[in-house]
Scaffold this active site. Sequence first.
Site, mmCIF file in Angstrom:
data_model
loop_
_atom_site.group_PDB
_atom_site.id
_atom_site.type_symbol
_atom_site.label_atom_id
_atom_site.label_comp_id
_atom_site.label_asym_id
_atom_site.label_seq_id
_atom_site.Cartn_x
_atom_site.Cartn_y
_atom_site.Cartn_z
ATOM 1 N N GLN A 271 35.071 36.559 50.474
ATOM 2 C CA GLN A 271 33.824 37.181 49.984
ATOM 3 C C GLN A 271 33.167 36.330 48.890
ATOM 4 O O GLN A 271 31.948 36.361 48.735
ATOM 5 C CB GLN A 271 34.104 38.586 49.426
ATOM 6 C CG GLN A 271 34.411 39.634 50.474
ATOM 7 C CD GLN A 271 35.911 39.768 50.723
ATOM 8 O OE1 GLN A 271 36.650 38.792 50.592
ATOM 9 N NE2 GLN A 271 36.351 40.953 51.091
ATOM 10 N N ASP B 239 36.929 48.825 42.298
ATOM 11 C CA ASP B 239 36.937 49.779 43.415
ATOM 12 C C ASP B 239 37.389 51.157 42.975
ATOM 13 O O ASP B 239 37.004 52.163 43.558
ATOM 14 C CB ASP B 239 37.828 49.270 44.545
ATOM 15 C CG ASP B 239 37.139 48.117 45.256
ATOM 16 O OD1 ASP B 239 37.250 46.974 44.776
ATOM 17 O OD2 ASP B 239 36.433 48.387 46.244
ATOM 18 N N ALA C 10 32.402 48.567 46.799
ATOM 19 C CA ALA C 10 32.575 50.001 46.546
ATOM 20 C C ALA C 10 31.273 50.822 46.589
ATOM 21 O O ALA C 10 31.185 51.796 47.343
ATOM 22 C CB ALA C 10 33.311 50.184 45.213
ATOM 23 N N ARG D 145 30.543 46.329 52.843
ATOM 24 C CA ARG D 145 31.732 46.388 51.979
ATOM 25 C C ARG D 145 31.259 46.334 50.527
ATOM 26 O O ARG D 145 30.081 46.130 50.260
ATOM 27 C CB ARG D 145 32.768 45.293 52.324
ATOM 28 C CG ARG D 145 32.294 43.986 52.869
ATOM 29 C CD ARG D 145 31.537 43.134 51.917
ATOM 30 N NE ARG D 145 32.206 43.004 50.638
ATOM 31 C CZ ARG D 145 31.611 42.731 49.514
ATOM 32 N NH1 ARG D 145 30.290 42.516 49.471
ATOM 33 N NH2 ARG D 145 32.268 42.635 48.376
ATOM 34 N N ARG E 227 38.328 53.675 54.583
ATOM 35 C CA ARG E 227 38.993 52.775 53.617
ATOM 36 C C ARG E 227 39.511 53.627 52.447
ATOM 37 O O ARG E 227 38.795 54.508 51.971
ATOM 38 C CB ARG E 227 38.029 51.685 53.107
ATOM 39 C CG ARG E 227 37.558 50.745 54.215
ATOM 40 C CD ARG E 227 36.846 49.530 53.645
ATOM 41 N NE ARG E 227 37.772 48.575 53.050
ATOM 42 C CZ ARG E 227 37.388 47.521 52.330
ATOM 43 N NH1 ARG E 227 36.106 47.306 52.109
ATOM 44 N NH2 ARG E 227 38.282 46.683 51.832
ATOM 45 N N ASN F 164 40.720 46.245 41.906
ATOM 46 C CA ASN F 164 39.632 45.404 42.439
ATOM 47 C C ASN F 164 40.267 44.438 43.437
ATOM 48 O O ASN F 164 41.492 44.444 43.647
ATOM 49 C CB ASN F 164 38.911 44.664 41.304
ATOM 50 C CG ASN F 164 37.636 43.992 41.795
ATOM 51 O OD1 ASN F 164 36.788 44.631 42.406
ATOM 52 N ND2 ASN F 164 37.501 42.693 41.565
ATOM 53 N N LYS F 165 39.446 43.622 44.039
ATOM 54 C CA LYS F 165 39.918 42.695 45.080
ATOM 55 C C LYS F 165 41.185 41.964 44.667
ATOM 56 O O LYS F 165 41.310 41.502 43.531
ATOM 57 C CB LYS F 165 38.781 41.710 45.390
ATOM 58 C CG LYS F 165 39.067 40.657 46.431
ATOM 59 C CD LYS F 165 39.559 41.213 47.746
ATOM 60 C CE LYS F 165 38.598 42.211 48.361
ATOM 61 N NZ LYS F 165 39.238 43.031 49.430
HETATM 62 O O1 MRU Z 1 37.156 44.489 50.439
HETATM 63 P P1 MRU Z 1 35.817 44.498 49.776
HETATM 64 O O2 MRU Z 1 34.975 43.310 50.092
HETATM 65 O O3 MRU Z 1 35.087 45.815 50.001
HETATM 66 O O4 MRU Z 1 36.166 44.431 48.218
HETATM 67 C C1 MRU Z 1 35.117 44.466 47.288
HETATM 68 C C2 MRU Z 1 35.532 44.348 45.880
HETATM 69 O O5 MRU Z 1 36.712 44.269 45.553
HETATM 70 C C3 MRU Z 1 34.443 44.428 44.856
HETATM 71 O O6 MRU Z 1 34.741 43.646 43.744
HETATM 72 C C4 MRU Z 1 34.282 45.892 44.397
HETATM 73 O O7 MRU Z 1 34.156 46.744 45.499
HETATM 74 C C5 MRU Z 1 33.122 46.072 43.497
HETATM 75 S S1 MRU Z 1 31.564 45.879 44.340
HETATM 76 C C6 MRU Z 1 30.325 46.192 43.232
#
Ligand code: MRU
Length: 353
Positions: free
Chosen positions: A194, A235, A46, A44, A87, A245-246
């Site tokens: 995470q 993302d 991006a 996981r 995704r 983003n998350k």
């Molecule tokens: O659902 P995830 O764990 O894939 O979400 C990840 C994030 O939101 C990260 O902050 C984003 O992908 C940047 S990773 C360099």
Amino acid sequence: MDAMRWEDGVLLLLDQTKLPEETEYLRCSRPEEVATAIRRLAVRGAPAIGIAAAYGLALGAREFKGTDKGAFFRHLRAVKDLLAGTRPTAVNLFWALERAYRRAEELAERNIADIQEAVLAEANRLFEEDREICRRIGAHGAALVPPGARILTHCNAGALATAGYGTALGVIRAAHAAGRVAMVYVDETRPLLQGARLTAYELKADGIPVTLICDNMAGYAMQKGLIDLVIFGADRIARNGDTANKIGSYSLAVLAREHGIPVYVAAPLSTIDGNLDDGREIPIEERDPGEVTHITGKRFAPEGVAVWNPAFDVTPHRYITGIITEAGVLRPPFEGAFRQALAAKGECRPPAC
Ligand code: MRU
């Protein structure tokens, strides 16, 4: 701590759902296995899902037997669609798949073995480039971090979310190496933790001072004067700078504004989706309600309760102080800054051209 590596014709993916307790690599020899790993967040973040998907396409190319070029490309397109359907939010997934697929198309006149090799070579290139990009993001971002900084981050934008080093954590790693980091506060990042499971683990392993907090403690930490800056990853970034983003990133940005704290997004230029005017157009993934009703497999919410589980939110560009990329720190107005940065890199895509 490698999120993935290619070894003897197999993609090894660190199963991040098992961290930090277990370090187990999944052996993917078929594109379907890569797709499943992306869907269930074994890999996981991006940039990492983009690179894993490119390797998935390479596996798809290599499994094709025969000499019918038309059938080969039909197969490759089906594999690409399968991986693209895993995704919806992180644009790096589609960007990396497109790059690997385009390489195959460029060599369409050559024999199938050459094309198979070229798709793998492109996946390897994406992997190597991402490592370099993260180092550059780290170097540019470290200059923004004042001595003795207390930084708040969210989710995991670290080595585990990239080919190595990380974006937001790349900045923190570089700033720490320069002796500027007093403390990194890490949001646990519900529902899938995470922050607690991955970011706290990465920082601890590197000897970087880390304090874990629950998501709902961030506002109080700011009010108490414990936070000097907020850094998170991305993302997908629309052409006006609105950033997905998350889930929870938006709340942090609004809180930071209230407390006069700068908010930086750290992301490669591949995260910019110049086709979207603003953040309202970014598709937001909604995930299984079980992620909210359970923690690490244990139910704690009543059976049958209604649940809403968006995996990302969008921070409007007006809350973002700067976007740290491999091309430097981009400042508002973002559209012009994106145009310049992409053009300087020789990338002809919106908003550059
Ligand atoms: O659902 P995830 O764990 O894939 O979400 C990840 C994030 O939101 C990260 O902050 C984003 O992908 C940047 S990773 C360099």
